[in-house]
Design a protein around this motif. Sequence first.
Motif, PDB file in Angstrom:
ATOM      1  N   THR A 172       0.840  -1.189   0.000  1.00  0.00           N
ATOM      2  CA  THR A 172       0.000   0.000   0.000  1.00  0.00           C
ATOM      3  C   THR A 172       0.880   1.246   0.000  1.00  0.00           C
ATOM      4  O   THR A 172       1.813   1.339   0.811  1.00  0.00           O
ATOM      5  CB  THR A 172      -0.905   0.030   1.250  1.00  0.00           C
ATOM      6  N   THR A 189       3.177  -2.917   4.121  1.00  0.00           N
ATOM      7  CA  THR A 189       2.367  -4.127   4.067  1.00  0.00           C
ATOM      8  C   THR A 189       2.408  -4.837   5.405  1.00  0.00           C
ATOM      9  O   THR A 189       3.336  -4.629   6.196  1.00  0.00           O
ATOM     10  CB  THR A 189       2.866  -5.077   2.960  1.00  0.00           C
ATOM     11  N   ASP A 190       1.400  -5.648   5.661  1.00  0.00           N
ATOM     12  CA  ASP A 190       1.405  -6.551   6.808  1.00  0.00           C
ATOM     13  C   ASP A 190       2.061  -7.846   6.373  1.00  0.00           C
ATOM     14  O   ASP A 190       1.644  -8.460   5.375  1.00  0.00           O
ATOM     15  CB  ASP A 190      -0.020  -6.833   7.288  1.00  0.00           C
ATOM     16  N   ARG A 228      -5.447  -4.495  13.189  1.00  0.00           N
ATOM     17  CA  ARG A 228      -5.702  -4.099  11.804  1.00  0.00           C
ATOM     18  C   ARG A 228      -7.160  -3.689  11.649  1.00  0.00           C
ATOM     19  O   ARG A 228      -8.059  -4.384  12.135  1.00  0.00           O
ATOM     20  CB  ARG A 228      -5.379  -5.270  10.881  1.00  0.00           C
ATOM     21  N   PRO A 229      -7.435  -2.563  10.971  1.00  0.00           N
ATOM     22  CA  PRO A 229      -8.834  -2.175  10.753  1.00  0.00           C
ATOM     23  C   PRO A 229      -9.593  -3.271  10.000  1.00  0.00           C
ATOM     24  O   PRO A 229      -9.115  -3.810   9.001  1.00  0.00           O
ATOM     25  CB  PRO A 229      -8.721  -0.902   9.900  1.00  0.00           C
ATOM     26  N   GLY A 243      -4.370   1.622  10.681  1.00  0.00           N
ATOM     27  CA  GLY A 243      -4.004   1.196   9.336  1.00  0.00           C
ATOM     28  C   GLY A 243      -2.511   1.313   9.114  1.00  0.00           C
ATOM     29  O   GLY A 243      -1.762   1.820   9.961  1.00  0.00           O
ATOM     30  N   LEU A 244      -2.069   0.862   7.955  1.00  0.00           N
ATOM     31  CA  LEU A 244      -0.639   0.876   7.647  1.00  0.00           C
ATOM     32  C   LEU A 244      -0.082   2.296   7.670  1.00  0.00           C
ATOM     33  O   LEU A 244       1.011   2.537   8.200  1.00  0.00           O
ATOM     34  CB  LEU A 244      -0.398   0.231   6.282  1.00  0.00           C
ATOM     35  N   GLU A 246      -1.071   4.848   9.399  1.00  0.00           N
ATOM     36  CA  GLU A 246      -0.940   5.371  10.762  1.00  0.00           C
ATOM     37  C   GLU A 246       0.226   4.730  11.494  1.00  0.00           C
ATOM     38  O   GLU A 246       0.945   5.386  12.250  1.00  0.00           O
ATOM     39  CB  GLU A 246      -2.225   5.160  11.556  1.00  0.00           C
TER      40      GLU A 246
END
Length: 388
Positions: A172, A189-190, A228-229, A243-244, A246
């Motif tokens: 992202t 990314t996660d 994670r949202p 989120g990523l 933030e």
Amino acid sequence: MELLWADAATAPHAGGVLVIDDSGDRKDGTATAHVGRQWLGRYGKTDNAVVTVTTLWADERLYYPLHAVPYTPAHHFAGGRSDPAFRTKWRIAAQLAGRARAAGFPFRAAVADGAYGDLDDFRCERHAVGVPFVMAVKRRRGVWAYGDQARTPVDAAREPAWGGPGEPGAWTPVVRTFRDGHSATWWATDATLGFWGPDGTTRLVVATTDPATLPEKATWYLATDLPRPGGPRAVESPYPPAGLAEVVRIYGIRNWIEQGYKQVKDELGWADFQVRSDVAIRRHQTLVTCAFTFCWEAWSPDREPENTSAEGTTAGERGARTGSSTPTTVLAQGDSRRPQLADPRGRAATLVAGLVQRAPAVRAPGPDRRGHHRTGPQPLLPDLTNHR
């Protein structure tokens, strides 16, 4: 020491973070309290030094020192590391985070570099005191796994699909805006590493300028317990989801430590104490921290406050940029490229009084000093103390 806020406009808001760090200062000899051979990150070597664990409240506008506690090496205790009074640096940091929370300082998460982020016990302690975290881990740090499944964060970062900016796959884009006005697009990314995953108790977030090459100096591997949202933990977690973008923003605020805070402390004489006792060292550090906050007065005596209303304002990682000069009560003034400090106006007497109240009683001179006829310290003026 807990510093005070000048008024409601200067008070911290929940979007800030608690930065945990330690400061190592070289000292000769063995008579000084807390001294010992310790690793000094700023010098990149082990040396004779005093190391102090510090906490700092910060957001994109300003940063504000909260607590400082010297770390005492194990050899100072009769029982060494097993002595009940011995505390590791990470345990001191955990207690300071709890103190900041108990004192009412709101923050989104505690942030720290890999020196703390790699410690499993430290992250567990964060859970115990109810403080969420976003901490860096080293790229080659491993997690428990069977031999053929052993991996590191950099291995996990190579797994999410990446086809370039046009086909980012699992990555992202995250736009980071800096104090000087320039911006840069990073990718986040996660990732999954052992029990760490997008919906695990601990997430592994990877942020980089180039997912294809993962440059070492421009890639962050971040462990966080912020959910994670939209994930299953978003409902059950006591912390709001992040989120990523933030998570990357939160860790990016830590750069105040490397680009301003340490330099200002050094200029004010943080490491230049000529004392040896624990009380004297702590008092010196408290005075330097007070001077640190007083620098705000010298920085902007005649400046007009900047407008931080929604209209014409863009928030960045190192401060807000504004298109209007309408005065407000916010302290971050102008588009300075230097770190900005909180305004201590009206609080100087309170801070000084706190030092006076905790000062030890003056002792009678010993036999070896009676002939020196040294004049005792003169009391402060009544206006500077709480004594009337």
